[in-house]
Design a protein around this motif. Structure first.
Motif, mmCIF file in Angstrom:
data_model
loop_
_atom_site.group_PDB
_atom_site.id
_atom_site.type_symbol
_atom_site.label_atom_id
_atom_site.label_comp_id
_atom_site.label_asym_id
_atom_site.label_seq_id
_atom_site.Cartn_x
_atom_site.Cartn_y
_atom_site.Cartn_z
ATOM 1 N N THR A 67 36.143 30.868 35.914
ATOM 2 C CA THR A 67 37.235 30.282 35.239
ATOM 3 C C THR A 67 36.858 30.362 33.781
ATOM 4 O O THR A 67 38.056 30.266 33.027
ATOM 5 C CB THR A 67 36.938 28.788 35.678
ATOM 6 N N LEU A 86 42.712 21.314 41.486
ATOM 7 C CA LEU A 86 43.188 21.903 40.228
ATOM 8 C C LEU A 86 44.354 23.026 40.378
ATOM 9 O O LEU A 86 45.107 22.954 39.624
ATOM 10 C CB LEU A 86 41.955 22.808 39.648
ATOM 11 N N TRP A 140 38.431 22.391 43.715
ATOM 12 C CA TRP A 140 39.467 23.629 43.117
ATOM 13 C C TRP A 140 40.692 23.548 43.668
ATOM 14 O O TRP A 140 41.507 24.219 43.143
ATOM 15 C CB TRP A 140 38.517 24.618 43.647
ATOM 16 N N PHE A 168 41.764 29.319 39.994
ATOM 17 C CA PHE A 168 41.429 28.208 40.787
ATOM 18 C C PHE A 168 41.733 28.409 42.297
ATOM 19 O O PHE A 168 41.266 27.481 43.102
ATOM 20 C CB PHE A 168 42.366 26.867 40.355
ATOM 21 N N GLU A 223 33.777 21.727 34.378
ATOM 22 C CA GLU A 223 32.951 20.858 35.451
ATOM 23 C C GLU A 223 33.510 19.743 35.530
ATOM 24 O O GLU A 223 33.499 19.298 37.076
ATOM 25 C CB GLU A 223 31.539 21.001 35.086
ATOM 26 N N GLN A 278 36.675 19.960 37.988
ATOM 27 C CA GLN A 278 36.248 20.453 39.388
ATOM 28 C C GLN A 278 35.593 19.344 40.020
ATOM 29 O O GLN A 278 36.036 19.237 41.162
ATOM 30 C CB GLN A 278 35.445 21.704 39.233
ATOM 31 N N GLU A 279 34.718 18.434 39.645
ATOM 32 C CA GLU A 279 34.121 17.353 40.226
ATOM 33 C C GLU A 279 35.114 16.582 40.714
ATOM 34 O O GLU A 279 35.428 15.717 41.525
ATOM 35 C CB GLU A 279 33.137 16.653 39.526
ATOM 36 N N VAL A 308 33.067 28.175 38.240
ATOM 37 C CA VAL A 308 32.954 27.780 36.874
ATOM 38 C C VAL A 308 32.775 29.122 36.145
ATOM 39 O O VAL A 308 33.443 29.234 35.011
ATOM 40 C CB VAL A 308 31.817 26.720 36.657
#
Length: 80
Positions: free
Chosen positions: A49, A31, A28, A40, A20, A23-24, A46
């Motif tokens: 993943t 990543l 995506w 990704f 998380e 990702q923030e 989430v």
């Protein structure tokens, strides 16, 4: 009883938290640029993943290393 793990910088951090926060921070697409895995790239979430990373140790290691490099720069266990 909780055991101390002084040599494990990720001790106590849940995999979900790692995903998380990454990702923030990167999104995506970011990543996917940094770690070339399909979870990704293709319809990322989430939940999917986490499922993939729990079954794929090499991918989990890469994600954990990215987390450490991104958020734990002053940690002595992280090599820069």
């Amino acid at each position: 009883m909780q055991q101390s793990q002084p040599n494990n910088p990720l001790h106590g951090i849940k995999l979900a938290t790692i995903v998380e926060e990454l990702q923030e921070h990167y999104g995506w697409d970011g990543l996917a640029e940094r770690i070339d895995i399909n979870c990704f790239k293709n319809d990322p979430s989430v939940k999917s993943t986490l499922k993939f990373l729990r079954r794929t140790p090499w991918a989990r290691s890469k994600v954990e290393a990215l987390y450490l490099a991104t958020f734990c720069r002053d940690n002595p266990w992280v090599k820069h």
